[in-house]
Design a protein around this motif. Sequence first.
Motif, short mmCIF file in Angstrom:
data_model
loop_
_atom_site.label_atom_id
_atom_site.label_comp_id
_atom_site.label_asym_id
_atom_site.label_seq_id
_atom_site.Cartn_x
_atom_site.Cartn_y
_atom_site.Cartn_z
N ARG A 89 0.83 -1.20 0.00
CA ARG A 89 0.00 0.00 0.00
C ARG A 89 0.87 1.26 0.00
NH1 ARG A 89 -5.19 0.49 0.53
NH2 ARG A 89 -5.47 -1.65 1.25
N GLU A 90 1.95 1.24 0.76
CA GLU A 90 2.86 2.39 0.76
C GLU A 90 3.47 2.61 -0.62
OE1 GLU A 90 5.78 2.11 3.81
OE2 GLU A 90 4.32 1.81 5.41
N ALA A 91 3.87 1.51 -1.26
CA ALA A 91 4.45 1.62 -2.60
C ALA A 91 3.40 2.12 -3.59
CB ALA A 91 5.01 0.27 -3.04
N CYS A 92 2.15 1.64 -3.45
CA CYS A 92 1.08 2.09 -4.33
C CYS A 92 0.84 3.59 -4.18
CB CYS A 92 -0.21 1.34 -4.02
SG CYS A 92 -0.19 -0.39 -4.50
N SER A 93 0.87 4.06 -2.93
CA SER A 93 0.64 5.47 -2.67
C SER A 93 1.74 6.32 -3.30
CB SER A 93 0.59 5.71 -1.15
OG SER A 93 0.42 7.08 -0.87
N GLU A 94 2.98 5.83 -3.23
CA GLU A 94 4.10 6.56 -3.83
C GLU A 94 3.99 6.61 -5.35
OE1 GLU A 94 7.56 4.59 -2.44
OE2 GLU A 94 7.23 5.10 -0.33
N CYS A 95 3.58 5.46 -5.95
CA CYS A 95 3.56 5.36 -7.41
C CYS A 95 2.25 5.85 -8.01
CB CYS A 95 3.79 3.91 -7.84
SG CYS A 95 5.38 3.23 -7.33
N GLY A 96 1.15 5.69 -7.25
CA GLY A 96 -0.15 6.09 -7.76
C GLY A 96 -0.63 5.25 -8.92
N TRP A 97 -0.20 3.99 -9.02
CA TRP A 97 -0.52 3.15 -10.17
C TRP A 97 -1.61 2.13 -9.91
CZ3 TRP A 97 5.34 2.08 -11.01
CH2 TRP A 97 5.90 3.15 -11.73
N LEU A 98 -1.83 1.76 -8.66
CA LEU A 98 -2.64 0.59 -8.40
C LEU A 98 -3.51 0.79 -7.17
CD1 LEU A 98 -2.81 -2.35 -9.57
CD2 LEU A 98 -1.23 -3.02 -7.80
N GLN A 99 -4.78 0.42 -7.25
CA GLN A 99 -5.65 0.42 -6.09
C GLN A 99 -5.82 -1.02 -5.62
OE1 GLN A 99 -6.84 3.19 -4.57
NE2 GLN A 99 -5.60 4.32 -6.05
#
Length: 278
Positions: A89-99
């Motif tokens: 989730r942290e990586a998703c938040s940084e990248c903004g690519w995946l929910q």
Amino acid sequence: MSRPASVQHLDLCRLAAEIASDEAPLNAGEQYEALVLVSGRAFLRTGEGEAEIELEPGQILLGTSAVPELRYSSDSELWSVLVPESILREACSECGWLQLAECVRFNRSPCSRDELDHLITLLRLVASEGASGAVRAQLFMHYAHAIANKLLFTLQRNQPTSQICGQVRLFERLERHIEARIKQDISVEQLAQFAGLSQRSLYQVFKDQARMSPRSYIRRKKLEHVYATLMDPAVRVASVTAVALDYGFTHLGRFAELYKSSFGVLPSESLKARPPGK
């Protein structure tokens, strides 16, 4: 076969649990699984009655533990990586690519061989460190974040399987549309209008589903119909030329070349080789 020939495992959730006694324990929460296809083929079944999607080396599936049904070729090699939800989730938040709430995702186009090799090198390094039992909390966090970000970077062109299924259904409609008009002059413009797509998007659908352009696909289907007609003893044929013209091939020399490159014989040879009629 239903299982890959070789599977390498990296369980970051297990490592998180093992370091939980450190000063900064990690709450693993729900776990996500990334399946990295290294070699061979995998076939993803996305739903009842849906066509299977063929995956190639360099493609990655990412989702919860409820991974959809997969079949594998006999030479398939796979990495299975379990990632804690909090890290992903942290990586998703940084990248903004995946929910994370959405369905299983995978990269539509395989990553390059170099990208895949770099990812596998990282996974092997962390797996080796984890097996040594020397991983501490701070080092683990670096490793886990590196893997999560590497996975998401590889999945930067990720796409929900629901969208892929929609593309499969659209392509099936296009196939039926072409089949019903196989003797007509079917243009790319007309196909795009029928599908409600731009020509660029239409080309992408055919690239993903047929691995060729719309024009090449239509031409191949016309050639297949000509071949079936020439080989069918139940169909009365005046001449090869008549059949070719019937399916829109007006340049007969080019038609003969295309026919031979597709079926290994000249159209006249197919007509001569047709079985005798009943």
